[in-house]
Design an enzyme around this catalytic site. Structure first.
Site, PDB file in Angstrom:
ATOM      1  N   THR A  80       1.411  -2.010   9.545  1.00  0.00           N
ATOM      2  CA  THR A  80       1.954  -2.155   8.191  1.00  0.00           C
ATOM      3  C   THR A  80       3.344  -2.779   8.231  1.00  0.00           C
ATOM      4  O   THR A  80       3.657  -3.693   7.464  1.00  0.00           O
ATOM      5  CB  THR A  80       2.040  -0.778   7.508  1.00  0.00           C
ATOM      6  OG1 THR A  80       0.762  -0.169   7.530  1.00  0.00           O
ATOM      7  CG2 THR A  80       2.518  -0.919   6.076  1.00  0.00           C
ATOM      8  N   THR A  81       4.189  -2.289   9.149  1.00  0.00           N
ATOM      9  CA  THR A  81       5.557  -2.788   9.261  1.00  0.00           C
ATOM     10  C   THR A  81       5.577  -4.240   9.695  1.00  0.00           C
ATOM     11  O   THR A  81       6.519  -4.973   9.391  1.00  0.00           O
ATOM     12  CB  THR A  81       6.350  -1.921  10.257  1.00  0.00           C
ATOM     13  OG1 THR A  81       6.164  -0.547   9.923  1.00  0.00           O
ATOM     14  CG2 THR A  81       7.837  -2.233  10.206  1.00  0.00           C
TER      15      THR A  81
ATOM     16  N   TYR B  75      -8.492   0.414  -0.330  1.00  0.00           N
ATOM     17  CA  TYR B  75      -9.107  -0.035  -1.591  1.00  0.00           C
ATOM     18  C   TYR B  75     -10.536   0.451  -1.759  1.00  0.00           C
ATOM     19  O   TYR B  75     -10.926   0.907  -2.837  1.00  0.00           O
ATOM     20  CB  TYR B  75      -9.060  -1.573  -1.734  1.00  0.00           C
ATOM     21  CG  TYR B  75      -9.487  -2.052  -3.112  1.00  0.00           C
ATOM     22  CD1 TYR B  75      -8.613  -1.944  -4.182  1.00  0.00           C
ATOM     23  CD2 TYR B  75     -10.749  -2.561  -3.326  1.00  0.00           C
ATOM     24  CE1 TYR B  75      -9.002  -2.356  -5.455  1.00  0.00           C
ATOM     25  CE2 TYR B  75     -11.155  -2.974  -4.591  1.00  0.00           C
ATOM     26  CZ  TYR B  75     -10.277  -2.868  -5.659  1.00  0.00           C
ATOM     27  OH  TYR B  75     -10.659  -3.264  -6.911  1.00  0.00           O
TER      28      TYR B  75
END
Length: 294
Positions: free
Chosen positions: A46-47, A109
């Site tokens: 993510t980072t 999602y």
């Protein structure tokens, strides 16, 4: 044996002003981390803004990282996706480059059921031989991996070895470790919970903080493992204001700003992420000065 113990950095992906990956700066960041005691590098998480990398960029950054580290410390590649076939593709390609492990985020999602999560993670893990660490971060994915599902995966799938827990739900993590029976390698996914999770039997942290304070993050873990629990706790508490500042806006907006303030050339963010608000930037700069890293 755990893929790594201690502080692993969830390393950023630096970009040039034209939006291209800045491999020169990335190489400098890798060297800085190794020189300052980081125990592992987690690339394209993510980072690392993996969600805005093309598949080609994603794999090229992983390959480049493995080559630059050259076996000095473990490299764990983020290869998760909300599409199982895509996760299999990224994972099998990353394995070819010589990564030491994979980090698989919960499918985002889709909001899969626990049965669906089990089947997804098993399918990806079965496609490779390297160790797999699950990544539970429901605040970003809209889906939580239940403790029972983590334990089932770590028990029944040979190369699924642990979980990066970023739910922030200590009660859930306590339940997980009570069910684990030594079969789950636990890593903190939150920099403000490193010492608490080590106390529950954790192996370390996959850290945003380590981008800007690698030595200090390493020491939080090293002190704990050396039996200096009070010292680890003191270091953890000292870092809290900076941790708060690094998450005052969505990650990795603040940490890229912090790296740029340190002159480390993290560069721009890819849209839809944008530069942080000025008032938050001021707070971040103060927190960095107070912590002694600026």
């Amino acid at each position: 044996m755990a893929v790594f113990t201690g502080a692993g950095v969830a390393i950023v992906t630096p970009f040039k002003d034209n939006g291209e990956v800045d491999y020169e700066k990335f190489a400098e960041m890798v060297e800085y981390q190794i020189e300052n005691g980081t125990d592992a590098i987690i690339v394209c998480g993510t980072t690392g803004e993996s969600s805005t990398l093309t598949h080609e960029e994603h794999l090229d950054v992983i390959r480049y990282c493995v080559e630059k580290v050259n076996g000095r410390i473990p490299v764990i590649a983020g290869t998760g996706s909300n599409c199982t076939d895509t996760a299999v593709y990224l994972s099998t390609e990353a394995e070819k480059y010589g990564v030491d492990g994979l980090l698989l985020v919960t499918p985002y999602y889709n909001k899969a059921t626990q049965k669906g999560l089990y089947q997804h993670f098993k399918a990806v893990a079965d496609s490779v031989k390297v160790p797999v660490i699950l990544y539970n971060v429901p605040s970003r994915t809209g889906c939580n991996i239940a403790p029972e599902t983590v334990v089932k995966l770590c028990t029944e799938v040979e190369n699924i070895v642990g979980v990066k827990e970023a739910s922030g739900n200590l009660s859930q993590i306590v339940k997980l470790m009570s069910l684990a029976d030594g079969k789950v390698d636990l890593y903190s996914g939150n920099d403000d919970q490193i010492t608490p999770l080590l106390a529950l039997g954790g192996k370390g942290v996959i850290s945003v903080l380590s981008n800007v304070a690698p030595r200090q993050t390493h020491e939080i873990c090293a002190k704990f493992f050396a039996g200096d629990v009070a010292g680890s706790c003191a270091e953890q508490l000292r870092a809290i204001p900076l941790c708060n500042a690094l998450f005052c806006e969505v990650n990795p907006i603040p940490v890229k700003k912090a790296l740029n303030l340190q002159g480390r050339g993290a560069g721009i963010l890819r849209m839809p992420l944008c530069e942080m608000e000025e008032e938050n930037a001021v707070k971040l700069e103060k927190a960095m000065k107070d912590y002694g890293i600026l």
